[in-house]
Design an enzyme around this catalytic site. Structure first.
Site, PDB file in Angstrom:
ATOM      1  N   TYR A 140       2.501  -2.609 -12.970  1.00 21.14           N
ATOM      2  CA  TYR A 140       1.163  -2.804 -13.543  1.00 21.14           C
ATOM      3  C   TYR A 140       1.017  -2.183 -14.928  1.00 21.14           C
ATOM      4  O   TYR A 140      -0.051  -1.708 -15.289  1.00 21.14           O
ATOM      5  CB  TYR A 140       0.087  -2.273 -12.577  1.00 21.14           C
ATOM      6  N   GLU A 197       5.306  -6.384   1.555  1.00 20.38           N
ATOM      7  CA  GLU A 197       5.254  -6.913   0.185  1.00 20.38           C
ATOM      8  C   GLU A 197       5.100  -5.805  -0.841  1.00 20.38           C
ATOM      9  O   GLU A 197       4.113  -5.757  -1.582  1.00 20.38           O
ATOM     10  CB  GLU A 197       4.047  -7.850   0.053  1.00 20.38           C
ATOM     11  N   PRO A 198       6.042  -4.907  -0.917  1.00 22.59           N
ATOM     12  CA  PRO A 198       5.893  -3.816  -1.883  1.00 22.59           C
ATOM     13  C   PRO A 198       6.034  -4.301  -3.326  1.00 22.59           C
ATOM     14  O   PRO A 198       6.879  -5.141  -3.627  1.00 22.59           O
ATOM     15  CB  PRO A 198       7.037  -2.861  -1.528  1.00 22.59           C
ATOM     16  N   GLY A 199       5.164  -3.788  -4.165  1.00 19.27           N
ATOM     17  CA  GLY A 199       5.294  -4.035  -5.603  1.00 19.27           C
ATOM     18  C   GLY A 199       5.633  -2.698  -6.251  1.00 19.27           C
ATOM     19  O   GLY A 199       6.768  -2.397  -6.620  1.00 19.27           O
ATOM     20  N   GLY A 250       0.843  -1.191   0.000  1.00 23.02           N
ATOM     21  CA  GLY A 250       0.000   0.000   0.000  1.00 23.02           C
ATOM     22  C   GLY A 250       0.880   1.243   0.000  1.00 23.02           C
ATOM     23  O   GLY A 250       0.388   2.351   0.214  1.00 23.02           O
ATOM     24  N   TYR A 277      -7.914   2.655 -14.340  1.00 26.89           N
ATOM     25  CA  TYR A 277      -7.970   3.255 -12.998  1.00 26.89           C
ATOM     26  C   TYR A 277      -8.033   4.774 -13.041  1.00 26.89           C
ATOM     27  O   TYR A 277      -7.905   5.403 -12.002  1.00 26.89           O
ATOM     28  CB  TYR A 277      -6.699   2.936 -12.207  1.00 26.89           C
ATOM     29  N   CYS A 337      -9.082   0.820 -31.825  1.00 28.03           N
ATOM     30  CA  CYS A 337     -10.405   1.224 -32.263  1.00 28.03           C
ATOM     31  C   CYS A 337     -11.331   1.113 -31.074  1.00 28.03           C
ATOM     32  O   CYS A 337     -12.089   0.155 -30.912  1.00 28.03           O
ATOM     33  CB  CYS A 337     -10.844   0.361 -33.426  1.00 28.03           C
ATOM     34  N   GLU A 338     -11.222   2.106 -30.233  1.00 23.55           N
ATOM     35  CA  GLU A 338     -11.844   2.105 -28.907  1.00 23.55           C
ATOM     36  C   GLU A 338     -11.399   3.421 -28.284  1.00 23.55           C
ATOM     37  O   GLU A 338     -10.331   3.916 -28.613  1.00 23.55           O
ATOM     38  CB  GLU A 338     -11.227   0.956 -28.100  1.00 23.55           C
TER      39      GLU A 338
HETATM   40  C1  PLP Z   1      -0.779  -6.534  -5.152  1.00 24.83           C
HETATM   41  C2  PLP Z   1      -0.290  -7.003  -3.862  1.00 24.83           C
HETATM   42  C3  PLP Z   1       0.823  -6.398  -3.263  1.00 24.83           C
HETATM   43  C4  PLP Z   1       1.566  -5.229  -3.865  1.00 24.83           C
HETATM   44  O1  PLP Z   1       0.849  -4.045  -3.868  1.00 24.83           O
HETATM   45  P1  PLP Z   1       1.543  -2.674  -4.366  1.00 24.83           P
HETATM   46  O2  PLP Z   1       0.482  -1.662  -4.213  1.00 24.83           O
HETATM   47  O3  PLP Z   1       1.979  -2.874  -5.773  1.00 24.83           O
HETATM   48  O4  PLP Z   1       2.716  -2.432  -3.505  1.00 24.83           O
HETATM   49  C5  PLP Z   1       1.264  -6.923  -2.068  1.00 24.83           C
HETATM   50  N1  PLP Z   1       0.656  -7.975  -1.473  1.00 24.83           N
HETATM   51  C6  PLP Z   1      -0.433  -8.571  -2.031  1.00 24.83           C
HETATM   52  C7  PLP Z   1      -1.058  -9.722  -1.347  1.00 24.83           C
HETATM   53  C8  PLP Z   1      -0.938  -8.103  -3.229  1.00 24.83           C
HETATM   54  O5  PLP Z   1      -2.018  -8.703  -3.760  1.00 24.83           O
END
Ligand code: PLP
Length: 399
Positions: free
Chosen positions: A352, A255-257, A214, A298, A324-325
């Site tokens: 993403y 768990e940062p993405g 988050g 989003y 085409c959209e």
């Molecule tokens: C998507 C997800 C994340 C990563 O979220 P970010 O907003 O990209 O940091 C972490 N943990 C879980 C379980 C997720 O589904």
């Protein structure tokens, strides 16, 4: 090599990732916490290229995977199974079985599967994903852990969880929460975490607490991001306090993405068409939401820059794709004057973006390049016509 040269060398549209930015974000995150055991599990779904995963491994991250295929990618990238946490939602028992065979760590998201593990794998150490229903507490700042969210086991069902755990003797080694929403005010997140501490206090086999992600990044120059230093200090203290008060020696996990990879990515596209109408000037690119869907999906904002003419006169444009959209990347954007064939750079294209690309309109997915220590490496080649038709069969129907 600069981005213009990369666009010439590899063609457009093109994704380019800068490894140094990923490393810097990882280091900044880790250094913000003063706790003895901290582990980041990179959320693979943000950007799942195997070279990116190998980079994550080299800097000490584990992985958070939401599908068996992500697990397989992680294993192929060389991660030991124990460093992979499996956090799916709504998947079949068969998929859990496959993940078990591969030896990864289970994060259980619902009572049906908890019971399944109790019956079939009672001695498998698991993690429980809790849904804290933060909106229910009237807090609109955190939004995806709310009462209607499908993720996790409701915090109100913890008595049931405890009974199942006790009856089957399931060892619970982790508690997990991921609300999926933006952490802008660390104190709100910290208050929410107290709910998790309260659950953790009563669990005896615990090894870690996983607070998901988050963490927000800046999409606009004057936008807001998570103040990770402040968050790390406040939350680290809170966590240490919990450990010392309860005598538990736990690992703290996140768990940062997006936080790790968003900023590292640039998406390069070429301007095919400049269309002047009575109301605006459209820039028609050689790409569309098949390659970068976040603005349409989003309403996400991606900074767009004309890197071919950085010093040109500032003008107003609406940037659109070739599908085409309705396919708008940005309306009323001020760019330095754009000419045919100029290269536009989209910022924050690491998370993403490629991961959500598709073949809509029967277009090829773009190539991906990784910049590392001054060199550029092709990490995904552009698709071709054979890729498009690979899985189509000709059953010889006599139409
Ligand atoms: C998507 C997800 C994340 C990563 O979220 P970010 O907003 O990209 O940091 C972490 N943990 C879980 C379980 C997720 O589904």
């Amino acid at each position: 090599m600069n981005y213009i040269e990369l666009a010439e060398k590899y063609g457009t549209p093109l994704y380019v990732y800068d490894s140094q930015k990923i490393i810097n974000n990882y280091d900044r995150f880790v250094q913000s916490f003063d706790v003895s055991n901290l582990k980041l599990h990179y959320a693979v779904k943000a950007l799942s290229n195997i070279s990116i995963l190998k980079l994550m491994k080299s800097i000490g991250a584990g992985l958070d995977c939401v599908s068996i295929q992500e697990v397989q990618l992680g294993l192929r990238a060389g991660f030991p199974a124990k460093d992979i946490i499996f956090t799916p939602n709504s998947i079949s028992e068969e998929e859990y079985e496959k993940a078990l065979e591969l030896g990864v760590k289970m994060n259980i998201d619902n009572l049906q599967i908890l019971e399944y593990f109790g019956v079939n794998h009672p001695s498998e150490p698991i993690c429980i994903r809790v849904n804290p229903h933060l909106m229910a507490g009237g807090n609109k700042n955190i939004s995806v852990g709310h009462i209607d969210s499908k993720f996790g086991i409701s915090i109100h069902q913890m008595p049931l969880v405890k009974r199942l755990i006790k009856n089957y003797g399931i060892p619970v080694e982790g508690i997990h929460v991921h609300t999926g929403s933006d952490i802008l005010d660390p104190e709100i997140f910290i208050r929410a975490s107290e709910l998790i501490f309260a659950i953790a206090e009563e669990m005896d086999d615990l090894k870690y607490l996983d607070f998901g992600s988050g963490f927000k990044v800046k999409y606009k120059k004057d936008g807001m991001d998570t103040n990770i230093k402040k968050f790390g200090q406040l939350f680290g203290d809170k966590f240490n306090e919990f450990c010392s008060e309860t005598g538990k020696e736990l690992e703290l996990r996140f768990e940062p993405g997006k936080y790790l990879v968003s900023e590292s990515g640039a998406f390069l596209a070429k301007v095919n068409i400049i269309k002047q109408t009575t109301s605006c000037t459209f820039l028609g690119l050689d790409t569309g939401f098949n390659h970068l869907i976040r603005p349409m999906l989003y309403d996400a904002y991606h900074e767009i820059e004309n890197i071919s003419n950085p010093d040109g006169e500032r003008k107003l444009y609406t940037v659109v794709g070739y599908l085409c959209e309705t396919d708008t990347f940005g309306s009323d954007r001020i760019l330095s004057e754009v000419r045919k064939n100029d290269i536009l750079r989209f910022h924050n294209a690491g998370a993403y973006c490629f991961a959500m690309s598709s073949n809509y309109n029967s277009r090829y997915k773009p190539a991906e390049v990784l910049l590392h220590k001054g060199e550029d490496y092709l990490i995904t080649q552009r698709e071709n016509f054979d890729d498009l038709v690979r899985n189509q069969t000709d059953p010889g129907i006599d139409f």
